[in-house]
Scaffold this motif. Structure first.
Motif, PDB file in Angstrom:
ATOM      1  N   PRO A 165      34.619 109.110 -47.631  1.00 23.20           N
ATOM      2  CA  PRO A 165      34.684 108.405 -48.910  1.00 23.20           C
ATOM      3  C   PRO A 165      35.609 107.186 -48.896  1.00 23.20           C
ATOM      4  O   PRO A 165      35.650 106.432 -49.862  1.00 23.20           O
ATOM      5  CB  PRO A 165      35.221 109.473 -49.866  1.00 23.20           C
ATOM      6  N   VAL A 166      36.351 107.012 -47.819  1.00 25.52           N
ATOM      7  CA  VAL A 166      37.213 105.835 -47.668  1.00 25.52           C
ATOM      8  C   VAL A 166      36.835 105.126 -46.375  1.00 25.52           C
ATOM      9  O   VAL A 166      36.279 105.724 -45.455  1.00 25.52           O
ATOM     10  CB  VAL A 166      38.710 106.218 -47.650  1.00 25.52           C
ATOM     11  N   GLY A 167      37.126 103.862 -46.305  1.00 24.25           N
ATOM     12  CA  GLY A 167      36.787 103.089 -45.122  1.00 24.25           C
ATOM     13  C   GLY A 167      37.551 103.546 -43.890  1.00 24.25           C
ATOM     14  O   GLY A 167      38.698 103.996 -43.983  1.00 24.25           O
ATOM     15  N   LEU A 168      36.911 103.444 -42.743  1.00 22.64           N
ATOM     16  CA  LEU A 168      37.534 103.795 -41.471  1.00 22.64           C
ATOM     17  C   LEU A 168      37.857 102.513 -40.712  1.00 22.64           C
ATOM     18  O   LEU A 168      36.975 101.708 -40.421  1.00 22.64           O
ATOM     19  CB  LEU A 168      36.602 104.679 -40.632  1.00 22.64           C
ATOM     20  N   SER A 169      39.128 102.334 -40.404  1.00 23.48           N
ATOM     21  CA  SER A 169      39.554 101.144 -39.683  1.00 23.48           C
ATOM     22  C   SER A 169      40.837 101.459 -38.939  1.00 23.48           C
ATOM     23  O   SER A 169      41.732 102.121 -39.483  1.00 23.48           O
ATOM     24  CB  SER A 169      39.794  99.985 -40.662  1.00 23.48           C
ATOM     25  N   THR A 170      40.924 101.024 -37.679  1.00 20.97           N
ATOM     26  CA  THR A 170      42.140 101.207 -36.899  1.00 20.97           C
ATOM     27  C   THR A 170      42.451  99.920 -36.157  1.00 20.97           C
ATOM     28  O   THR A 170      41.594  99.346 -35.475  1.00 20.97           O
ATOM     29  CB  THR A 170      41.997 102.379 -35.904  1.00 20.97           C
ATOM     30  N   MET A 171      43.666  99.431 -36.332  1.00 17.92           N
ATOM     31  CA  MET A 171      44.102  98.190 -35.694  1.00 17.92           C
ATOM     32  C   MET A 171      43.117  97.060 -35.960  1.00 17.92           C
ATOM     33  O   MET A 171      42.843  96.224 -35.109  1.00 17.92           O
ATOM     34  CB  MET A 171      44.280  98.398 -34.183  1.00 17.92           C
ATOM     35  N   GLY A 172      42.529  97.062 -37.164  1.00 18.73           N
ATOM     36  CA  GLY A 172      41.581  96.034 -37.555  1.00 18.73           C
ATOM     37  C   GLY A 172      40.158  96.262 -37.099  1.00 18.73           C
ATOM     38  O   GLY A 172      39.278  95.440 -37.398  1.00 18.73           O
ATOM     39  N   ARG A 173      39.888  97.368 -36.383  1.00 18.00           N
ATOM     40  CA  ARG A 173      38.551  97.639 -35.875  1.00 18.00           C
ATOM     41  C   ARG A 173      37.882  98.730 -36.710  1.00 18.00           C
ATOM     42  O   ARG A 173      38.469  99.796 -36.940  1.00 18.00           O
ATOM     43  CB  ARG A 173      38.605  98.061 -34.401  1.00 18.00           C
ATOM     44  N   LYS A 174      36.637  98.484 -37.116  1.00 21.51           N
ATOM     45  CA  LYS A 174      35.891  99.435 -37.911  1.00 21.51           C
ATOM     46  C   LYS A 174      35.266 100.510 -37.023  1.00 21.51           C
ATOM     47  O   LYS A 174      35.360 100.456 -35.793  1.00 21.51           O
ATOM     48  CB  LYS A 174      34.807  98.717 -38.723  1.00 21.51           C
ATOM     49  N   LEU A 175      34.596 101.466 -37.670  1.00 21.27           N
ATOM     50  CA  LEU A 175      34.060 102.633 -36.964  1.00 21.27           C
ATOM     51  C   LEU A 175      33.195 102.286 -35.754  1.00 21.27           C
ATOM     52  O   LEU A 175      33.471 102.774 -34.642  1.00 21.27           O
ATOM     53  CB  LEU A 175      33.282 103.506 -37.957  1.00 21.27           C
ATOM     54  N   PRO A 176      32.158 101.463 -35.869  1.00 16.93           N
ATOM     55  CA  PRO A 176      31.315 101.218 -34.682  1.00 16.93           C
ATOM     56  C   PRO A 176      32.049 100.488 -33.564  1.00 16.93           C
ATOM     57  O   PRO A 176      31.682 100.609 -32.394  1.00 16.93           O
ATOM     58  CB  PRO A 176      30.164 100.371 -35.228  1.00 16.93           C
ATOM     59  N   ALA A 177      33.085  99.711 -33.901  1.00 13.95           N
ATOM     60  CA  ALA A 177      33.761  98.884 -32.907  1.00 13.95           C
ATOM     61  C   ALA A 177      34.763  99.649 -32.062  1.00 13.95           C
ATOM     62  O   ALA A 177      35.155  99.174 -30.990  1.00 13.95           O
ATOM     63  CB  ALA A 177      34.461  97.715 -33.588  1.00 13.95           C
ATOM     64  N   ASP A 178      35.191 100.826 -32.515  1.00 13.84           N
ATOM     65  CA  ASP A 178      36.133 101.634 -31.737  1.00 13.84           C
ATOM     66  C   ASP A 178      35.835 103.108 -31.990  1.00 13.84           C
ATOM     67  O   ASP A 178      36.671 103.870 -32.471  1.00 13.84           O
ATOM     68  CB  ASP A 178      37.577 101.308 -32.103  1.00 13.84           C
ATOM     69  N   ALA A 179      34.609 103.497 -31.655  1.00 15.04           N
ATOM     70  CA  ALA A 179      34.136 104.846 -31.972  1.00 15.04           C
ATOM     71  C   ALA A 179      34.996 105.921 -31.334  1.00 15.04           C
ATOM     72  O   ALA A 179      35.204 106.993 -31.915  1.00 15.04           O
ATOM     73  CB  ALA A 179      32.679 105.001 -31.521  1.00 15.04           C
ATOM     74  N   ALA A 180      35.533 105.661 -30.140  1.00 15.84           N
ATOM     75  CA  ALA A 180      36.327 106.681 -29.446  1.00 15.84           C
ATOM     76  C   ALA A 180      37.529 107.100 -30.282  1.00 15.84           C
ATOM     77  O   ALA A 180      37.895 108.274 -30.320  1.00 15.84           O
ATOM     78  CB  ALA A 180      36.783 106.166 -28.087  1.00 15.84           C
ATOM     79  N   SER A 181      38.151 106.139 -30.962  1.00 11.89           N
ATOM     80  CA  SER A 181      39.320 106.440 -31.772  1.00 11.89           C
ATOM     81  C   SER A 181      38.997 107.456 -32.856  1.00 11.89           C
ATOM     82  O   SER A 181      39.692 108.465 -33.024  1.00 11.89           O
ATOM     83  CB  SER A 181      39.857 105.145 -32.399  1.00 11.89           C
ATOM     84  N   PHE A 182      37.939 107.204 -33.591  1.00  9.26           N
ATOM     85  CA  PHE A 182      37.598 108.059 -34.725  1.00  9.26           C
ATOM     86  C   PHE A 182      36.963 109.373 -34.276  1.00  9.26           C
ATOM     87  O   PHE A 182      37.172 110.415 -34.897  1.00  9.26           O
ATOM     88  CB  PHE A 182      36.687 107.300 -35.680  1.00  9.26           C
ATOM     89  N   LEU A 183      36.194 109.338 -33.207  1.00  9.27           N
ATOM     90  CA  LEU A 183      35.605 110.578 -32.695  1.00  9.27           C
ATOM     91  C   LEU A 183      36.680 111.516 -32.156  1.00  9.27           C
ATOM     92  O   LEU A 183      36.589 112.734 -32.319  1.00  9.27           O
ATOM     93  CB  LEU A 183      34.579 110.258 -31.609  1.00  9.27           C
ATOM     94  N   ALA A 184      37.725 110.963 -31.520  1.00  9.46           N
ATOM     95  CA  ALA A 184      38.825 111.799 -31.039  1.00  9.46           C
ATOM     96  C   ALA A 184      39.542 112.460 -32.204  1.00  9.46           C
ATOM     97  O   ALA A 184      39.934 113.635 -32.137  1.00  9.46           O
ATOM     98  CB  ALA A 184      39.795 110.965 -30.212  1.00  9.46           C
ATOM     99  N   ALA A 185      39.723 111.707 -33.301  1.00  5.64           N
ATOM    100  CA  ALA A 185      40.374 112.268 -34.482  1.00  5.64           C
ATOM    101  C   ALA A 185      39.509 113.334 -35.129  1.00  5.64           C
ATOM    102  O   ALA A 185      39.996 114.407 -35.525  1.00  5.64           O
ATOM    103  CB  ALA A 185      40.686 111.155 -35.480  1.00  5.64           C
ATOM    104  N   ALA A 186      38.205 113.061 -35.245  1.00  6.60           N
ATOM    105  CA  ALA A 186      37.295 114.054 -35.820  1.00  6.60           C
ATOM    106  C   ALA A 186      37.226 115.296 -34.946  1.00  6.60           C
ATOM    107  O   ALA A 186      37.122 116.429 -35.449  1.00  6.60           O
ATOM    108  CB  ALA A 186      35.908 113.443 -35.998  1.00  6.60           C
ATOM    109  N   ALA A 187      37.295 115.114 -33.626  1.00  3.16           N
ATOM    110  CA  ALA A 187      37.293 116.252 -32.712  1.00  3.16           C
ATOM    111  C   ALA A 187      38.513 117.131 -32.923  1.00  3.16           C
ATOM    112  O   ALA A 187      38.441 118.360 -32.885  1.00  3.16           O
ATOM    113  CB  ALA A 187      37.233 115.760 -31.263  1.00  3.16           C
ATOM    114  N   ALA A 188      39.666 116.498 -33.184  1.00  3.76           N
ATOM    115  CA  ALA A 188      40.873 117.271 -33.471  1.00  3.76           C
ATOM    116  C   ALA A 188      40.712 118.061 -34.758  1.00  3.76           C
ATOM    117  O   ALA A 188      41.151 119.214 -34.868  1.00  3.76           O
ATOM    118  CB  ALA A 188      42.084 116.339 -33.553  1.00  3.76           C
TER     119      ALA A 188
END
Length: 374
Positions: free
Chosen positions: A344-367
C-alpha cells in the motif's frame, strides 16, 4: 553548525498525524545561491501546526550543504504562534536529550506508565521472531513477505535512533498503519513520536510483545541512514547489537541481508558490507539469516525486473561463505513478487524503485516470509 533563516509559510503541501510539509519563502537566500523558496517540514507535536502566512524559524543546513538526504528545511519554531503548553500528565522520559528541542514523553517503561508493572516483570520474548534490517526502506517489503504467509499476523515496528529521530517522518510507517499492515510503532533511544515510547531496543522489543501483542517485530532505523564509506562508520552497524538483543531476550532473531543487484558501489553489490560486517563481527553465532533463492522466480516475473536479480547469484554465493556461523535458510520466492506489488506504500531504496533493484526488496520479503514461517 546550523544555518538559520526566517521565512513565511506560502503553501501547505501535505499533512498527516504529527507531520506537515510546507513551502516557505525565506528572508535571505541560501548560501552562495539566489534560492529563497524552499520546502520545509514541521513536526507538529513539537512545534505546533503551521498555517499560511505564519512566520517560521528554519534550520536550512541540509539545503546549504546541497544534501540529497534531508534536502529540505526543518521548522524549529513558530515564534508568533507558539503552541499552548502540553496538558499536565504523567511522563518524565526525556528524548533528544540536551538538544534545543529535547522533548518529554511518557515511556512505556516509565514508572508512571500503566504498563510499567508488566515490563518490570517481562524478561523474555517467548520465541517471537524479530527481523532486524539496516535500511528503513525494507519495512514494507518485510511486511509484504509476512502477509504472503499469514495476513492476520500482528506486526510491530521498533524504530531505533540511527537515522531520523521523529517517527512521524516515516511516510511508509504511516501508510502501513493506515492500511492495517502495521499494528504500531515503538520509538526507542533518542527517537520519539511512536505509538509507544521506550528507553532501549530491549524494552521496545518487550513492549512490542507484551504490550502491543505483536506476533513479529521489525527493528530498523528511520529514513536517512548515515554512511562514510568506511568499514565501521555507518549507522546500520548496530544491527548486530539488535540481533543480539533479540537473542538475549529469547526471541528468534532474523538477520535481513541488505542486497542489491543495481548498486554501482562494489561494497553494496550482492550482499552489502552493511550486512556482512555486523553479521560476521558483532552478532552472536546462530542467527537466522534468510537467503532469497532467485532461481524460484518465474520467467514472467524476471521480465518485469531490470536488471535481473540473478546477476548477483555468484557474488552472493561467495559472500555467504563468511556467514557460515549462522543458520542460513534458503527461501523460495514464489508469490513474493506479487506480494511486493500489492504494497500500500511505494517501494524505493536509495532512489531505486522495485523493478530497478528487485534483489533488495525480494531479500526483505524473504526475511518476512522466513519470520512468518517460524
Amino acid at each position: 553548525m546550523i544555518h538559520w533563516r526566517k521565512g513565511i509559510v506560502t503553501a501547505i503541501r501535505s499533512t498527516r498525524p504529527g507531520y506537515t510539509d510546507v513551502d516557505v519563502e525565506l528572508d535571505q537566500a541560501l548560501p552562495d545561491t539566489d534560492v529563497t523558496s524552499i520546502r520545509a517540514v514541521a513536526y507538529t507535536d513539537a512545534v505546533g501546526q503551521p498555517s499560511l502566512g505564519d512566520t517560521v524559524l528554519v534550520n536550512v543546513s541540509a539545503l546549504a550543504k546541497r544534501l540529497g538526504t534531508g534536502g529540505f528545511g526543518l521548522i524549529v519554531a513558530l515564534p508568533d504562534a507558539l503552541p499552548e503548553d502540553p496538558p499536565e500528565g504523567p511522563g518524565h522520559l526525556v528524548k533528544d536529550r540536551y538538544s534545543p528541542l529535547q522533548t518529554m514523553v511518557l515511556g512505556v517503561d516509565d514508572q508512571e506508565s500503566e504498563h510499567h508493572a508488566v515490563l518490570a516483570e517481562a524478561e523474555h520474548l517467548d520465541g517471537m521472531p524479530v527481523v532486524v534490517a539496516d535500511l528503513h526502506s525494507a519495512l514494507p517489503a518485510i511486511i509484504a513477505g509476512i502477509r504472503a504467509v499469514d495476513p492476520g499476523l500482528r506486526v510491530a515496528y521498533v524504530l531505533s535512533d540511527g537515522a531520523a529521530l521523529p517517527a512521524p517522518f516515516s511516510q511508509a510507517a504511516a501508510g502501513l498503519k493506515e492500511a492495517g499492515w502495521l499494528t504500531g510503532t515503538i520509538s526507542t533511544g533518542q527517537s520519539w513520536g511512536g505509538d509507544l515510547e521506550a528507553v532501549t531496543i530491549h524494552s521496545g522489543l518487550l513492549a512490542a510483545k507484551h504490550v502491543m501483542g505483536a506476533d513479529i517485530t521489525i527493528v530498523a532505523q528511520g529514513p536517512g541512514n548515515l554512511g562514510t564509506g568506511t568499514k565501521y562508520g555507518y549507522s546500520g552497524l548496530v544491527t548486530g547489537d539488535h540481533l543480539n538483543a533479540a537473542a538475549l531476550l529469547a526471541g528468534r532473531p532474523v538477520g535481513l541481508l541488505r542486497m542489491s543487484n543495481a548498486d554501482a558501489r562494489g561494497r553494496h553489490f550482492g550482499i552489502s558490507h552493511h550486512s556482512l560486517t555486523p553479521l560476521r563481527e558483532i552478532a552472536r553465532p546462530g542467527m537466522i539469516v534468510p537467503v532469497p533463492d532467485f532461481s524460484t522466480l518465474t520467467e514472467a516475473e524476471r521480465a518485469e525486473m531490470d536488471p535481473d536479480p540473478a546477476v548477483v547469484a555468484d557474488v552472493v554465493g561467495a559472500q555467504l561463505g563468511g556467514l557460515a556461523m549462522h543458520d542460513l535458510v534458503d527461501v523460495d520466492l514464489g508469490g513474493l513478487w506479487a506480494a511486493l506489488r500489492s504494497s500500500p506504500v511505494g517501494l524505493s531504496t536509495m532512489g531505486r524503485k522495485l523493478p530497478a533493484d528487485a534483489a533488495s526488496f525480494l531479500a526483505a520479503a524473504a526475511a518476512g516470509r522466513c519470520a512468518a514461517e517460524l
